[in-house]
Scaffold this active site. Structure first.
Site, short mmCIF file in Angstrom:
data_model
loop_
_atom_site.label_atom_id
_atom_site.label_comp_id
_atom_site.label_asym_id
_atom_site.label_seq_id
_atom_site.Cartn_x
_atom_site.Cartn_y
_atom_site.Cartn_z
N GLU A 178 0.72 -1.16 0.05
CA GLU A 178 0.03 -0.16 -0.02
C GLU A 178 0.75 1.05 -0.01
OE1 GLU A 178 -3.79 1.92 2.21
OE2 GLU A 178 -2.25 0.76 3.44
N LYS B 209 -10.26 1.63 -2.35
CA LYS B 209 -10.30 1.13 -1.03
C LYS B 209 -11.60 1.31 -0.58
CE LYS B 209 -8.04 1.40 3.47
NZ LYS B 209 -6.80 2.02 4.30
N CYS C 236 -5.74 -2.80 3.08
CA CYS C 236 -5.60 -2.56 4.20
C CYS C 236 -6.82 -2.84 5.18
CB CYS C 236 -5.03 -1.09 4.49
SG CYS C 236 -3.97 -0.64 6.10
#
Length: 273
Positions: free
Chosen positions: A40, A110, A151
């Protein structure tokens, strides 16, 4: 097939990050990796104050480099959160995927933004600068189907369950857990997602930089469908390798057939878009 995770040390100089990342991708390919993943935020420091400054369009400079090196090495390349993506006046935390011909196979924004407040330890609010994505992302390789998250997405079990239902055998989460959440939950969440859905789970973090404003945990990891950690990095810049054994995955699903024994008449999880 061999999977490589590149735990990159990220500096404040975008061009240096890109150059080093591409060099490590070439190194991984030379060692037999067919699927390679970057962490990331691999081309910029992680922090809300950096996102606007480092943002790019897609396609753009960073994704063009990723496309070129994927084609050069004839690999599948998961570009971490290659860049903060700018689109229509909004910024997104975006991961791009390129195939062996250099074509973009997926673009994952995301879905779950990292807004947390742990008193005395960490406060962070991605939503101050970023907008959330509104779709789940899967792509096919010549080996298996892969599901993508970034994440914080890993904390949401329903997302991984849907990927499993859709036929994914490998889930990849570029991520940057910190020194509070990392030791507590990084490995635990990966093992949970893997054993719940009988899939391989790979997480790829930036290397730890103690001088950064946001210090990443590191410890990029691969977990097999039995919940075992089969590869794990330390905190420093490194490349880790593991072989993804789909025969072993099939054996585990046959031995404990949870996918066939779910009580869909009583409960269910579905993808709405």
């Amino acid at each position: 097939f061999r999977l490589a995770l590149i735990q990159l040390h990220v500096s404040a100089v975008k061009s240096d990050n890109l150059q080093r990342a591409c060099g490590l991708v070439r190194e991984a390919s030379a060692k037999g990796a067919k699927v390679v993943a970057l962490p990331e935020c691999f081309n910029s420091p992680y922090g809300t104050q950096y996102f606007k400054e480092y943002a790019e369009k897609i396609p753009g400079e960073s994704t063009q480099k990723l496309s070129e090196v994927a084609k050069e090495c004839s690999i599948y390349l998961i570009g971490g959160r290659s860049i903060p993506e700018e689109d229509g006046g909004k910024l997104y935390n975006t991961c791009t995927v390129f195939g062996p011909d250099g074509a973009m196979l997926a673009k994952h924004r995301k879905v779950h933004l990292f807004d947390i407040n742990i008193p005395g330890k960490i406060q962070f609010k991605e939503s101050e600068t970023l907008s959330p994505g509104n779709s789940l992302s899967m792509f096919d390789t010549s080996y298996c189907k892969v599901g993508l998250g970034i994440c914080y997405d890993m904390r949401f079990a329903e997302m991984a369950q849907i990927y499993g239902q859709k036929g994914c055998q490998l889930l990849i989460y570029p991520g940057a857990f910190n020194l509070t959440t990392g030791p507590a939950h990084w490995e635990l969440l990966q093992r949970g997602r893997a054993v719940d859905n009988q899939v391989y789970v790979a997480t790829v973090s930036p290397a730890r930089d103690e001088k950064a404003s946001y210090v990443a945990w590191g410890h990029s990891t691969v977990v097999n469908p039995w919940g075992e950690v089969i590869a794990k990095a330390g905190a420093e810049e490194t490349v880790i390798y593991t072989d993804i054994d789909l025969k072993k995955l099939a054996e585990i699903r046959q031995q404990i057939p949870i996918l066939n024994q779910k009580r869909c008449d009583l409960y269910g999880v579905e993808m709405k878009k």
